[in-house]
Each structure stands twice: as C-alpha cells, then as structure tokens.
Design a protein around this motif. Structure first.
Motif, short mmCIF file in Angstrom:
data_model
loop_
_atom_site.label_atom_id
_atom_site.label_comp_id
_atom_site.label_asym_id
_atom_site.label_seq_id
_atom_site.Cartn_x
_atom_site.Cartn_y
_atom_site.Cartn_z
N LYS A 1 0.82 -1.21 0.00
CA LYS A 1 0.00 0.00 0.00
C LYS A 1 0.85 1.26 0.00
O LYS A 1 0.53 2.24 -0.69
N HIS A 2 1.96 1.31 0.72
CA HIS A 2 2.78 2.52 0.79
C HIS A 2 3.40 2.86 -0.56
O HIS A 2 3.60 4.02 -0.89
N THR B 1 3.39 6.49 -5.33
CA THR B 1 3.53 6.59 -6.79
C THR B 1 2.18 6.77 -7.50
O THR B 1 2.10 6.56 -8.70
N ASN B 2 1.17 7.16 -6.79
CA ASN B 2 -0.16 7.33 -7.39
C ASN B 2 -0.14 8.48 -8.40
O ASN B 2 -0.07 9.65 -8.03
N PRO B 3 -0.21 8.17 -9.68
CA PRO B 3 -0.15 9.24 -10.68
C PRO B 3 -1.44 10.08 -10.73
O PRO B 3 -1.44 11.15 -11.30
N LEU B 4 -2.51 9.61 -10.13
CA LEU B 4 -3.78 10.33 -10.18
C LEU B 4 -4.03 11.24 -8.99
O LEU B 4 -5.01 11.97 -8.96
N LYS B 5 -3.12 11.23 -8.00
CA LYS B 5 -3.40 12.01 -6.80
C LYS B 5 -3.44 13.51 -7.08
O LYS B 5 -4.14 14.25 -6.41
N ASN B 6 -2.72 13.97 -8.11
CA ASN B 6 -2.76 15.40 -8.46
C ASN B 6 -4.02 15.79 -9.22
O ASN B 6 -4.29 16.97 -9.41
#
Length: 140
Positions: free
Chosen positions: A6-7, A12-17
């Motif tokens: 999960k960390h 590296t979540n590319p959609l968080k922005n």
C-alpha cells in the motif's frame, strides 16, 4: 498478478494530483444568470431563456429534410421586443398557431446560430405560446 504494498501505491499514485478540488469546479459565466433577458442580452450558447416578444414577420414556410431524415416544414419568423430582433424557427404545427402581430411567450429556449444568424430555438423541453392575438380592425 502480484500484491503491491500500500505505501508504494500511495507514493507513486499518478492520479493524486488530479483529485477534484474546489478550484476545478466550472464557474457559470455571469451572462448565463440574467433573470429576465431581453433580446439584446442574448448570446450564443445561452439556454433556459424565458422571453416575451412580438412577431413581426413570418416568411413563406419551406419544406426541409431534418437531420433525422424526416420531412418537416419550417419558417424562420422574426420576433422583437423593445431592445432588438431575433429569428425564431417555427416548425410544422407551430407555424399555424402564430400570426404577425401576435405577442408570444417563449419558455425554456436556447440561443443557437444557423447560417451565421442568432436564433432562439424552442426545443423539446421548451414551449411557445401566444399570449395576445393581434386584432386587426377593418374600417369600411
């Protein structure tokens, strides 16, 4: 398939922005919020227009094929208020219900353009009604 911790996903979540924020909500332009628009206030793209106007011209109806391939009759009437003139397409039965000189009420219409001219289009969700018939008085 294999498990990803999960960390790592959170880092590296590319959609968080691209998460929705209050600044990304589309603002409605001021000209859309006109309470009682007149013809001079009408601009391309406006919708939910409620307007009272007088019919000043109804040309001879034309028979046309619609986008859906149906045969229909249309007359581009000209209507006016004290501020301007705009075209109002009348389709099929609408043509016979309106006469030159009548005062009409247009509800839930939208402003479109056809052949470079602004038109007040009364679609399926809209309504056109005659609120005052023009009375011609004949003198002998």
């Amino acid at each position: 398939q294999f498990p990803i911790p999960k960390h790592i996903l959170e880092e590296t979540n590319p959609l968080k922005n691209f998460a929705p924020t209050k600044t990304s909500i589309r603002k409605i332009p001021e000209w859309v919020k006109i309470e009682h628009p007149q013809i001079r206030d009408l601009k391309l793209g406006m919708n939910r227009i409620n307007l009272k106007a007088r019919v000043i011209e109804i040309p001879k109806p034309k028979t046309v094929f619609t986008r859906l391939g149906k045969l229909s009759t249309v007359a581009n009437a000209k209507v006016t208020d004290e501020t301007g003139i705009i075209q109002l397409p009348l389709w099929n039965q609408q043509i016979d219900t309106v006469a030159v000189g009548d005062t009409i009420q247009v509800e839930n219409a939208r402003v479109v353009t056809f052949k470079g001219e602004l038109q007040l289009k009364v679609g399926r969700g809209g309504q056109l009604s005659v609120i005052e018939k023009y009375a011609r008085h004949f003198e002998y």
